[in-house]
Enzyme design. Structure first.
Site, PDB file in Angstrom:
ATOM      1  N   ASP A 421       0.861  -1.178   0.000  1.00  0.00           N
ATOM      2  CA  ASP A 421       0.000   0.000   0.000  1.00  0.00           C
ATOM      3  C   ASP A 421       0.902   1.234   0.000  1.00  0.00           C
ATOM      4  O   ASP A 421       1.625   1.483   0.977  1.00  0.00           O
ATOM      5  CB  ASP A 421      -0.897  -0.025   1.245  1.00  0.00           C
ATOM      6  CG  ASP A 421      -1.921   1.098   1.269  1.00  0.00           C
ATOM      7  OD1 ASP A 421      -1.723   2.114   0.571  1.00  0.00           O
ATOM      8  OD2 ASP A 421      -2.913   0.969   2.010  1.00  0.00           O
ATOM      9  N   HIS A 422       0.840   2.014  -1.072  1.00  0.00           N
ATOM     10  CA  HIS A 422       1.751   3.153  -1.210  1.00  0.00           C
ATOM     11  C   HIS A 422       1.419   4.269  -0.220  1.00  0.00           C
ATOM     12  O   HIS A 422       2.197   5.222  -0.074  1.00  0.00           O
ATOM     13  CB  HIS A 422       1.711   3.690  -2.641  1.00  0.00           C
ATOM     14  CG  HIS A 422       3.061   4.021  -3.188  1.00  0.00           C
ATOM     15  ND1 HIS A 422       3.998   4.758  -2.496  1.00  0.00           N
ATOM     16  CD2 HIS A 422       3.641   3.711  -4.379  1.00  0.00           C
ATOM     17  CE1 HIS A 422       5.091   4.898  -3.232  1.00  0.00           C
ATOM     18  NE2 HIS A 422       4.903   4.260  -4.384  1.00  0.00           N
ATOM     19  N   ARG A 423       0.293   4.160   0.479  1.00  0.00           N
ATOM     20  CA  ARG A 423      -0.027   5.167   1.487  1.00  0.00           C
ATOM     21  C   ARG A 423       0.801   4.979   2.750  1.00  0.00           C
ATOM     22  O   ARG A 423       1.081   5.948   3.467  1.00  0.00           O
ATOM     23  CB  ARG A 423      -1.517   5.100   1.852  1.00  0.00           C
ATOM     24  CG  ARG A 423      -2.467   5.461   0.721  1.00  0.00           C
ATOM     25  CD  ARG A 423      -3.904   5.195   1.131  1.00  0.00           C
ATOM     26  NE  ARG A 423      -4.141   3.785   1.427  1.00  0.00           N
ATOM     27  CZ  ARG A 423      -5.310   3.287   1.838  1.00  0.00           C
ATOM     28  NH1 ARG A 423      -6.357   4.093   2.001  1.00  0.00           N
ATOM     29  NH2 ARG A 423      -5.450   1.990   2.078  1.00  0.00           N
TER      30      ARG A 423
END
Length: 451
Positions: A421-423
């Site tokens: 998850d790039h968040r």
């Protein structure tokens, strides 16, 4: 006087709101004991038996096998305090009030009491079927369907019939005692396919135009329709939600697993010791990597706009079963060794194959390990198991040409892929995690520093 109590489909927990009746374990007229399993149901997470909290005589059942019922819908009614109980021949004689029920009605839970032999009796003073108001959303079967279960044992036969919209009650079984076999269902499917189809109606066209054929067929015709429900429906919902909510990215690397395979062979050569699987070693490597990169053992609270880093590692692993893809969870994997994690993986895998996993064993994961190499493929871009933040994919381990110590050699090579998850992190963190995993695969001695 006997008291008739209604037992409803209980709250299954874990966000489950419905279940499909797979097999009735009792019939109308049977005597049941408190906490005796009365029906086997299939949820989106597991196939389990539901125990009845009352003891007495079954007076009615609600729902045919194959019917989906919502939580709170009636399952059956039980006459407690009936003459057969008072005579001392039935279950405990003090179960004549609703408060005498055990309360152990959650799916997958019960007292563990030994099973009680079923005996059919004719209830005295109680009608064979009691009219009980059903919840608005409940599906009440036709009266003639209450007589008993369908003569089918195999879940595969039931699934095949459901996929082709066949009513098993209309089939005559060719097996012992009228048992419906797969061949009976396949024969009925062929007969339905060979049945003549009505010609489409010819309707005169308006305004002098040429006649046109009007058919009631669906715009999409000629294909087999498979309902998205049960495990397949749950997987579809979760994967769709993952794609909608999680901005994922994937990185991958090839690693020389020759030393890892040699280390495993050395471990398993010890007489009397438990065998350690490759998956168990990779799981232990993952827990060590998550200790160094805790960002990947987290979830995102979208409403609060916060990243929640989790203190425990509950490691999920993908397992393919006849019912579909499931992800059992090894609790507190960060506290285990390769041997203990391997033993738990083996136990959960066996439960997955037999369909006895409980909802609690299929939820609460914080990181997932997906070994798709068992399917003979090298790489993949896995979809994150929502609401987790990452998944490590492992391809097959195969001999390949590899430069080792400056020389070309044949080595055992594996492709590793990390979807994250790039968040929760950027590529540098994800790359560092994956590189540490690859380094441990290539040089298992690195794990000694974290043991």
């Amino acid at each position: 006087m006997p008291q008739v109590l209604e037992f409803k489909l209980p709250d299954l927990g874990e966000g489950l709101t419905e279940a499909e009746i797979v097999r009735w374990l009792v019939e109308v007229g049977d005597v049941v004991a408190i906490d005796q399993p009365v029906v086997e149901v299939e949820t989106a997470k597991a196939m389990v038996e539901v125990p009845c909290p009352y003891g007495g005589v079954v007076t009615a059942r609600f729902g045919d096998e194959g019917t989906e019922l919502p939580v709170g819908a009636p399952l059956l009614t039980v006459a407690v305090g009936s003459p057969v109980e008072a005579s001392g021949d039935g279950p405990a004689a003090d179960s004549g009030t609703e408060d005498s029920g055990s309360g152990n009605v959650l799916v997958g839970y019960g007292t563990g009491a030994p099973p009680v032999r079923r005996r059919r009796v004719r209830p005295q003073g109680v009608k064979a079927a009691v009219a009980v108001p059903a919840a608005p959303e409940a599906v009440v079967p036709e009266p003639e369907h209450v007589a008993g279960p369908v003569a089918v044992v195999s879940p595969l036969v039931r699934r095949l019939a459901r996929q082709h919209d066949l009513d098993l009650r209309r089939l005559a079984g060719s097996g012992p005692d009228g048992l419906i076999l797969r061949a009976d269902v396949e024969s009925a499917i062929r007969s339905a396919a060979e049945a003549p189809v009505a010609e489409p109606a010819v309707v005169p066209a308006a305004s002098g135009a040429s006649a046109s054929l009007v058919s009631s067929a669906s715009p999409v015709s000629g294909g087999e329709r498979v309902a998205l429900r049960g495990v397949r429906g749950a997987v579809a919902d979760k994967l769709s939600r993952s794609r909608r909510e999680i901005p994922d990215a994937t990185c991958w690397v090839d690693a020389d697993a020759t030393e890892l395979m040699a280390a495993r062979a050395s471990m398993n050569s010890v007489a009397g010791a438990s065998k350690v699987s490759v998956l168990a070693l990779l799981a232990r490597i993952c827990t060590a990597a998550l200790a160094r990169y805790p960002e990947l053992n987290s979830t995102v609270d979208q409403e609060a706009r916060e990243i929640v880093r989790l203190p425990q590692v509950h490691l999920g692993f993908a397992a393919q079963t006849e019912r579909g893809l499931v992800v059992p969870v090894v609790r507190d994997a960060h506290e285990g060794t390769a041997e203990s994690i391997g033993a738990e993986i083996a136990r959960l895998t066996e439960a997955a194959r037999t369909g006895t996993l409980t909802p609690a064993q299929l939820t609460g994961g914080t990181f997932t390990l997906n070994n798709y190499g068992v399917f003979g493929v090298d790489g993949s871009t896995p979809i994150i198991n929502h609401p987790e933040a990452a998944m490590l994919g492992v391809g097959r381990i195969v001999p390949k040409p590899w430069v080792h110590e400056g020389q070309l050699a044949v080595r055992q090579v594996v492709q590793l892929s990390l979807t994250f998850d790039h968040r929760v992190c950027d590529g540098g963190t994800a790359g560092g995690f994956l590189r540490y995993v690859a380094d441990c695969v290539e040089r298992p001695a690195l794990l000694l520093r974290s043991l």
